[in-house]
Scaffold this active site. Structure first.
Site, PDB file in Angstrom:
ATOM      1  N   HIS A  16       0.790  -1.615   0.205  1.00 15.35           N
ATOM      2  CA  HIS A  16      -0.129   0.104  -0.185  1.00 15.35           C
ATOM      3  C   HIS A  16       1.050   1.215  -0.369  1.00 15.35           C
ATOM      4  CE1 HIS A  16       0.719  -0.190   4.339  1.00 15.35           C
ATOM      5  NE2 HIS A  16       0.577   0.280   4.302  1.00 15.35           N
TER       6      HIS A  16
HETATM    7  P1  TYD Z   1      -1.672  -2.902   7.193  1.00 18.11           P
HETATM    8  O1  TYD Z   1      -1.117  -1.688   7.206  1.00 18.11           O
HETATM    9  O2  TYD Z   1      -3.018  -3.301   5.959  1.00 18.11           O
HETATM   10  O3  TYD Z   1      -0.082  -3.845   7.860  1.00 18.11           O
HETATM   11  P2  TYD Z   1       0.900  -4.122   6.596  1.00 18.11           P
HETATM   12  O4  TYD Z   1       0.689  -2.748   5.927  1.00 18.11           O
HETATM   13  O5  TYD Z   1       1.906  -4.401   7.782  1.00 18.11           O
HETATM   14  O6  TYD Z   1       0.596  -4.973   5.915  1.00 18.11           O
HETATM   15  O7  TYD Z   1      -2.332  -2.975   8.333  1.00 18.11           O
HETATM   16  C1  TYD Z   1      -3.281  -4.494   9.677  1.00 18.11           C
HETATM   17  C2  TYD Z   1      -4.480  -4.085  10.401  1.00 18.11           C
HETATM   18  O8  TYD Z   1      -3.924  -3.762  10.952  1.00 18.11           O
HETATM   19  C3  TYD Z   1      -5.579  -3.830   8.743  1.00 18.11           C
HETATM   20  O9  TYD Z   1      -6.732  -4.021   9.526  1.00 18.11           O
HETATM   21  C4  TYD Z   1      -5.384  -2.049   9.894  1.00 18.11           C
HETATM   22  C5  TYD Z   1      -4.549  -2.037  11.065  1.00 18.11           C
HETATM   23  N1  TYD Z   1      -3.371  -1.031  12.185  1.00 18.11           N
HETATM   24  C6  TYD Z   1      -4.457  -0.471  13.215  1.00 18.11           C
HETATM   25  O10 TYD Z   1      -5.485  -0.772  13.335  1.00 18.11           O
HETATM   26  N2  TYD Z   1      -3.815   0.255  12.930  1.00 18.11           N
HETATM   27  C7  TYD Z   1      -2.497   0.279  13.309  1.00 18.11           C
HETATM   28  O11 TYD Z   1      -2.021   1.860  13.296  1.00 18.11           O
HETATM   29  C8  TYD Z   1      -2.308   0.086  11.630  1.00 18.11           C
HETATM   30  C9  TYD Z   1      -0.658  -0.189  11.022  1.00 18.11           C
HETATM   31  C10 TYD Z   1      -2.252  -0.905  10.933  1.00 18.11           C
END
Ligand code: TYD
Length: 133
Positions: free
Chosen positions: A50
């Protein structure tokens, strides 16, 4: 110019070992609104995939290692993070992916904004559209 922007943190070491302090507007070049960490990443799992519209982040691998890919829509660069005294600074609209986590990887991320799903661009085609606008 490489998309890999590293910040080396000063280690306050003594005979007992090492300590690193992170302070907003000092060695962290923004106000810190959030800290999160990724650990226990399962085998063969990659994360990220992302971009953010408005977020500054610094990723520090406190233990183990993982590979970051940063993509601005024109070029891609990768870096293996494996040292707790080195932070990868990511700002602007950059696609990021994290790969090849070691089992013991603990990835700390310092962020300039609170969590906001609206700030994410989760589709690569949409990311390319935004950066080429
Ligand atoms: P995501 O940012 O998609 O993870 P990555 O980029 O590491 O693969 O986040 C995973 C899940 O966690 C998503 O449902 C959003 C949640 N999340 C939070 O609630 N707070 C946060 O600070 C972060 C980074 C993610």
């Amino acid at each position: 110019m490489s998309l890999i922007n590293l910040i080396e943190f000063e280690e306050i070491g003594d005979s007992r070992g090492s300590l690193i302090s992170l302070e907003q507007m000092k060695n962290i070049p923004f106000e810190i609104k959030r800290i999160y960490y990724i650990f226990g990443t399962k085998k063969k799992v990659s994360r990220g995939f992302h971009a953010h519209k408005n977020l500054k982040q610094i990723a520090i691998c406190l233990s183990g290692s993982c590979t970051f890919l940063i993509d601005d829509g024109r070029r891609k660069d990768t870096i293996r993070l494996s040292r707790p005294n080195v932070g990868l600074y990511i700002d602007g609209i950059k696609w990021r992916e994290m790969h090849n986590f070691t089992k013991d990887c603990v990835l700390l991320v310092v962020a300039s904004e609170h969590f906001n799903e609206e700030d994410y661009i989760r589709r690569y085609d949409e990311f390319l559209k935004v950066v080429n606008e």
